[in-house]
Scaffold this active site. Sequence first.
Site, PDB file in Angstrom:
ATOM      1  CE  LYS A 114      -4.487  -1.381   1.680  1.00  0.00           C
ATOM      2  NZ  LYS A 114      -5.574  -1.120   2.616  1.00  0.00           N
ATOM      3  CE  LYS A 207      -6.146  -8.500  -2.193  1.00  0.00           C
ATOM      4  NZ  LYS A 207      -5.824  -7.962  -0.871  1.00  0.00           N
ATOM      5  CE  LYS A 210     -13.378  -3.142  -0.175  1.00  0.00           C
ATOM      6  NZ  LYS A 210     -13.293  -2.717   1.219  1.00  0.00           N
TER       7      LYS A 210
HETATM    8  P1  TYM Z   1     -10.821  -5.680   3.679  1.00  0.00           P
HETATM    9  O1  TYM Z   1     -11.802  -4.587   3.872  1.00  0.00           O
HETATM   10  O2  TYM Z   1      -9.696  -5.464   2.706  1.00  0.00           O
HETATM   11  O3  TYM Z   1     -11.545  -7.009   3.242  1.00  0.00           O
HETATM   12  C1  TYM Z   1     -12.649  -7.526   3.971  1.00  0.00           C
HETATM   13  C2  TYM Z   1     -12.599  -9.045   3.980  1.00  0.00           C
HETATM   14  O4  TYM Z   1     -12.652  -9.558   2.638  1.00  0.00           O
HETATM   15  C3  TYM Z   1     -11.554 -10.438   2.411  1.00  0.00           C
HETATM   16  N1  TYM Z   1     -11.109 -10.297   1.008  1.00  0.00           N
HETATM   17  C4  TYM Z   1     -10.956 -11.317   0.162  1.00  0.00           C
HETATM   18  N2  TYM Z   1     -11.148 -12.636   0.317  1.00  0.00           N
HETATM   19  C5  TYM Z   1     -10.920 -13.424  -0.758  1.00  0.00           C
HETATM   20  N3  TYM Z   1     -10.512 -12.945  -1.965  1.00  0.00           N
HETATM   21  C6  TYM Z   1     -10.310 -11.628  -2.161  1.00  0.00           C
HETATM   22  N4  TYM Z   1      -9.929 -11.170  -3.353  1.00  0.00           N
HETATM   23  C7  TYM Z   1     -10.536 -10.739  -1.062  1.00  0.00           C
HETATM   24  N5  TYM Z   1     -10.450  -9.389  -0.915  1.00  0.00           N
HETATM   25  C8  TYM Z   1     -10.802  -9.138   0.366  1.00  0.00           C
HETATM   26  C9  TYM Z   1     -10.475  -9.984   3.383  1.00  0.00           C
HETATM   27  O5  TYM Z   1      -9.555 -11.009   3.645  1.00  0.00           O
HETATM   28  C10 TYM Z   1     -11.293  -9.589   4.581  1.00  0.00           C
HETATM   29  O6  TYM Z   1     -11.589 -10.727   5.375  1.00  0.00           O
HETATM   30  N6  TYM Z   1      -7.779  -5.364   7.626  1.00  0.00           N
HETATM   31  C11 TYM Z   1      -9.078  -5.841   7.197  1.00  0.00           C
HETATM   32  C12 TYM Z   1     -10.239  -5.279   7.994  1.00  0.00           C
HETATM   33  C13 TYM Z   1     -10.132  -5.443   9.466  1.00  0.00           C
HETATM   34  C14 TYM Z   1     -10.292  -6.651  10.196  1.00  0.00           C
HETATM   35  C15 TYM Z   1     -10.128  -6.307  11.557  1.00  0.00           C
HETATM   36  C16 TYM Z   1     -10.560  -7.975   9.823  1.00  0.00           C
HETATM   37  C17 TYM Z   1      -9.869  -4.463  10.384  1.00  0.00           C
HETATM   38  N7  TYM Z   1      -9.871  -4.983  11.624  1.00  0.00           N
HETATM   39  C18 TYM Z   1     -10.199  -7.268  12.557  1.00  0.00           C
HETATM   40  C19 TYM Z   1     -10.635  -8.924  10.836  1.00  0.00           C
HETATM   41  C20 TYM Z   1     -10.460  -8.580  12.185  1.00  0.00           C
HETATM   42  C21 TYM Z   1      -9.290  -5.426   5.752  1.00  0.00           C
HETATM   43  O7  TYM Z   1      -8.737  -4.462   5.282  1.00  0.00           O
HETATM   44  O8  TYM Z   1     -10.215  -6.148   5.082  1.00  0.00           O
END
Ligand code: TYM
Length: 345
Positions: A114, A207, A210
């Site tokens: 990032k 991957k 967004k």
């Molecule tokens: P974020 O917002 O990027 O994504 C949310 C969830 O979606 C999953 N994900 C995917 N799974 C499979 N294939 C993909 N291409 C894909 N893109 C996204 C992510 O693995 C995630 O589970 N850091 C985290 C948010 C967060 C969080 C937490 C999660 C903040 N605090 C505490 C768990 C526990 C994030 O940016 O997810």
Amino acid sequence: MSITPRVFSGMQPTGALHLGNYLGAMLQWIAMQKTHECIYCVVDMHAITVWQDPKELVDATRRVTAAYIACGLDPKRSILFNQSQVAEHAELAWVFNCVARLGWLDRMTQFKEKAGKDKERASVGLYAYPSLMAADILVYRATHVPVGEDQKQHLELARDIAQKFNNDFKENIVAAGFADGIFFPQPEPVITGPATRVMSLRDGTKKMSKSDPSDLSRINLTDDAETIARKIQKAKTDTEPLPSEEAGLKGRPEAENLVGIYAALTGESPGAVLRQYGGGQFSGFKKALAEVAVTKVGPIGAEMRRLSSDPVEIDRILADGSARARAIAAPVMHKVKDIVGFIRS
Ligand code: TYM
């Protein structure tokens, strides 16, 4: 204050949720509602680690909340809320900033991706991101965290922070009434199913995300039936027919991705999907996949639009969830303060 099984997870309110979020995490979130006490958060404080237009952030937070409910999360059964309404997340994150080591954070691949080449210009928040994520989970002393594969490294860090906190403050933890010296549990990542890493429809080695500039690379939960079908039809493939066995997907990332998506959407195994479609051309398989995707994703978008037309109701749900979340987090944070040596009244 014994440790009870509890689920925590979150998504960032940046851009539209897509099929990767749905298959990688949301399906598991929905399933765990039936068996566990669940807390699902819209992580608006994580979102601002990179610049967000304030007005757009408000809309995106409501949109993600609407998506949670439209996908099948029940705001009565589970706790749904936005992170910034529960100040204990930020309080515990500060303590964790003082527990985590620079060397640990230096290893985080997501920060490197990032921040890119110009690391000097990245926010301090982006660097400390995993420590806030550990606080999100541990402020509820949550034991299970359903996520996609890309969050694995962050969860390992959360486990390291929990363990170091327990070690550093062992004496005070025992004095606070935890005879075994364990205040924070080791949260278990729950990374399961055939689509823990959904790839871009334009490039099977990247991957689904967004932030990909090409909208054709992903299926958004708000896409209508025609858009979903068109994106699948345009998805990149190779020239060979589909293999009949899973082993034949090796080295064919686009085929593997589409079969994984089909399997996750229908609840079948990739092997079963290939028994049905193996030997055939992609065109027929894509048609079937588009039908399945439209059936599953189409209604979610429609329900999101309906829910989004009532922002007052969404804000009410978030306020209710935040109050319930705070009721769990506040006593944990009180104990943390006693353990660390902060005077409180
Ligand atoms: P974020 O917002 O990027 O994504 C949310 C969830 O979606 C999953 N994900 C995917 N799974 C499979 N294939 C993909 N291409 C894909 N893109 C996204 C992510 O693995 C995630 O589970 N850091 C985290 C948010 C967060 C969080 C937490 C999660 C903040 N605090 C505490 C768990 C526990 C994030 O940016 O997810």
